[in-house]
Design a protein around this motif. Structure first.
Motif, PDB file in Angstrom:
ATOM      1  N   PHE A   1       0.813  -1.218   0.000  1.00 54.56           N
ATOM      2  CA  PHE A   1       0.000   0.000   0.000  1.00 54.56           C
ATOM      3  C   PHE A   1       0.851   1.275   0.000  1.00 54.56           C
ATOM      4  CE2 PHE A   1      -2.372  -3.366   2.186  1.00 54.56           C
ATOM      5  CZ  PHE A   1      -3.463  -3.474   1.337  1.00 54.56           C
TER       6      PHE A   1
ATOM      7  N   PHE B   1      -3.664   1.449  -6.139  1.00 55.54           N
ATOM      8  CA  PHE B   1      -4.206   1.775  -4.822  1.00 55.54           C
ATOM      9  C   PHE B   1      -4.315   3.284  -4.658  1.00 55.54           C
ATOM     10  CE2 PHE B   1      -3.012   2.801  -0.322  1.00 55.54           C
ATOM     11  CZ  PHE B   1      -4.246   2.464   0.243  1.00 55.54           C
TER      12      PHE B   1
ATOM     13  N   HIS C   1      -4.818   5.896  -2.013  1.00 53.03           N
ATOM     14  CA  HIS C   1      -4.683   5.856  -0.560  1.00 53.03           C
ATOM     15  C   HIS C   1      -5.756   6.660   0.164  1.00 53.03           C
ATOM     16  CE1 HIS C   1      -2.657   9.737  -1.219  1.00 53.03           C
ATOM     17  NE2 HIS C   1      -2.807   9.974   0.078  1.00 53.03           N
TER      18      HIS C   1
ATOM     19  N   HIS D   1      -8.880   4.455  -0.111  1.00 60.86           N
ATOM     20  CA  HIS D   1      -8.658   3.067   0.310  1.00 60.86           C
ATOM     21  C   HIS D   1      -9.284   2.086  -0.684  1.00 60.86           C
ATOM     22  CE1 HIS D   1      -7.039   4.357   4.196  1.00 60.86           C
ATOM     23  NE2 HIS D   1      -8.047   5.229   4.257  1.00 60.86           N
TER      24      HIS D   1
ATOM     25  N   THR E   1      -8.701  -0.084  -4.550  1.00 58.00           N
ATOM     26  CA  THR E   1      -7.817  -0.559  -5.613  1.00 58.00           C
ATOM     27  C   THR E   1      -8.651  -1.169  -6.731  1.00 58.00           C
ATOM     28  OG1 THR E   1      -5.984  -1.056  -4.106  1.00 58.00           O
ATOM     29  CG2 THR E   1      -5.935  -2.123  -6.251  1.00 58.00           C
TER      30      THR E   1
ATOM     31  N   TRP F   1     -10.377  -1.498   0.965  1.00 58.31           N
ATOM     32  CA  TRP F   1      -9.485  -1.860   2.069  1.00 58.31           C
ATOM     33  C   TRP F   1      -9.973  -1.216   3.367  1.00 58.31           C
ATOM     34  CZ3 TRP F   1      -6.558  -5.575   0.216  1.00 58.31           C
ATOM     35  CH2 TRP F   1      -6.173  -5.549  -1.126  1.00 58.31           C
TER      36      TRP F   1
ATOM     37  N   GLY G   1      -6.385  -2.731   5.300  1.00 59.58           N
ATOM     38  CA  GLY G   1      -5.365  -3.427   4.519  1.00 59.58           C
ATOM     39  C   GLY G   1      -5.742  -4.882   4.281  1.00 59.58           C
TER      40      GLY G   1
END
Length: 363
Positions: free
Chosen positions: A226, A293, A295, A298, A300, A328, A331
Motif C-alpha cells: 500500500f 491503490f 490511498h 482506500h 484498488t 481496504w 489493509g
C-alpha cells in the motif's frame, strides 16, 4: 435477464452491502503468549473469507449460485528461540459450497501449511514440513495478501500430477539472500508423486529472484504494501521430477506513486508432464495482474487476466479475464473485493462469473 442471473445479482448486491457496512470496523491483531525467558513466543490467529458467487461456466447456459465460506483457517506461529521459528495453519476450504451431487461441501478440516524454519545467520534459512513449492511468484504468495480475488486459475497446474495439495508438498528447502539481499536463491527437495513401491526420484525445485531495491524475505511472498514498499522482483523457477519439467519466469512490482501505489504481476509458466505425468500435457500459462491503490479512498481497481494454451490442438485452450474493486477496511486484515469475470474456452460459448469476497485476517 434470466431468473437465475437475476437472483445471483441480487444476492451479490446484498453481500456487498453487508460487507461494506462492516468494512468500517478494524480487524484485531494476533494474540501472542511469551515464555518466561522471553525466547519462545506463540501467536494465534485466523483467516476467514466469506464469498458469494454466481457462475455460468464456459459452454453452459445456467448459473450456479453459492453463498459459502471460501476459506476458514486457524493459524499458529511463533518462535522457539532466536533462530528457530514455525508457522502452521489449518483450513476448511469451500465450506458449504454446492457440489454437482447436490450436497454441500462438508466441515472437514485439513492441515494447510506446516513450515519450520531454521535461520543460519541473516543470509540463510532452511525450511521443512508441508511447504508451498516455489514454482512461480503467484504460487508462492500468501492468498491473504492477494490484490484480486484469489490466485490465478492456472498457477497450480502441477499439483494433481505431483500428488500435491494446492501446491503444498512434503519436503525441505534452503533459502539464501545474498548481495545485500538483492539476490534470492531457493532450492528444495520434495516427495512429489511416489508411484508404486515409492522407489521414484524425489521432486526438486530451484528458484532465483533479483531485487534491485527492497527484498521480500518471508517464506510466503507478501503482496502489496500500500505504498510503503519499493519492491521490484524479477524471478525464475524450475521444477522437475523424473521426466516432468516446469519452467517459469515472473515479474512483480509494488511501487509507491505520490502516496498511492501501483501493483503489477506477470507470470509465465510452461509445464510438460512427458512420460512421467501423462495427465499433465504440455501447456503454457500466463498470468497478468495490475492494480492501483488510491490511498485517500482506500480503493484498488484491479484486472487479472490468465490463459492456458495447450500444445496439442485437440485440447481446448482457456482464458479468464476478471475486473474488480478492492475496498481496504484495514489493509490485508479486513477488506471487501467485488469482481466480474469472463471465461472463455475454445469452441464453447463464453462463461460469466460474479464474485464478492469479504476477508478478515488476524495474524
Amino acid at each position: 435477464m434470466s431468473d437465475a442471473r437475476s437472483r445471483g445479482s441480487r444476492a451479490l448486491a446484498a453481500l456487498a452491502f453487508a460487507a461494506g457496512l462492516a468494512a468500517a470496523a478494524p480487524a484485531s491483531a494476533q494474540w501472542s503468549v511469551s515464555a518466561n525467558d522471553g525466547k519462545s513466543v506463540l501467536s494465534l490467529g485466523f483467516l476467514a473469507q466469506m464469498q458469494i458467487e454466481a457462475l455460468k461456466a464456459a459452454g453452459s447456459d445456467e448459473y450456479a449460485q453459492n453463498l459459502f465460506v471460501r476459506r476458514a483457517r486457524l493459524i499458529l506461529g511463533g518462535r522457539v528461540d532466536a533462530r528457530t521459528s514455525f508457522f502452521l495453519d489449518t483450513d476448511v476450504p469451500n465450506l458449504g459450497k454446492g457440489q454437482t451431487t447436490g450436497a454441500k461441501v462438508s466441515n472437514t478440516m485439513v492441515l494447510q501449511d506446516l513450515v519450520i524454519t531454521q535461520a543460519i545467520g541473516r543470509e540463510f534459512k532452511v525450511d521443512a514440513g508441508m511447504l508451498m513449492v516455489p514454482v512461480s511468484h503467484n504460487a508462492q504468495q500468501s492468498v491473504a495478501s492477494a490484490t484480486p480475488i484469489d490466485y490465478g486459475p492456472y498457477s497450480f497446474l502441477q499439483s494433481d500430477a505431483t500428488d500435491s495439495r494446492v501446491n503444498r508438498d512434503y519436503g525441505v528447502d534452503g533459502r539464501a539472500y545474498l548481495a545485500g539481499q538483492h539476490a534470492e536463491l531457493r532450492a528444495g527437495v520434495y516427495q512429489g508423486a511416489r508411484g508404486g513401491r515409492s522407489i521414484g526420484a524425489f521432486r526438486t525445485t530451484l528458484r532465483a529472484v533479483y531485487y534491485p531495491f527492497e527484498a521480500d524475505t518471508g517464506f510466503f511472498y507478501s503482496g502489496t504494501g500500500f505504498g510503503k514498499k519499493r519492491i521490484v522482483a524479477l524471478g525464475g523457477s524450475f521444477d522437475t521430477q523424473q521426466s516432468y519439467e516446469s519452467w517459469a519466469g515472473d515479474l512483480y512490482v509494488d511501487w509507491p506513486v505520490a502516496g498511492d501505489c501501483v501493483n503489477l504481476q506477470v507470470d509465465y509458466m510452461r509445464c510438460d508432464g512427458r512420460q512421467s505425468f501423462v495427465a499433465l500435457p504440455r501447456q503454457d500459462a500466463l498470468l497478468l495482474e495490475v492494480g492501483y491503490f488510491f490511498h485517500q479512498a482506500h480503493l484498488t481497481p484491479f484486472v487479472q487476466f490468465a490463459t492456458r494454451d495447450f500444445n496439442d490442438p485437440a485440447l481446448a485452450d482457456e482464458s479468464k479475464l476478471q475486473g474488480g474493486l478492492a475496498v481496504w477496511g484495514n489493509g490485508h486484515r479486513h477488506n471487501l473485493k467485488l469482481g466480474v469475470a469472463k471465461l472463455t474456452r475454445h469452441a464453447a460459448s463464453d462463461g460469466l462469473q460474479y464474485l464478492a469476497q469479504w476477508q478478515v485476517l488476524a495474524f
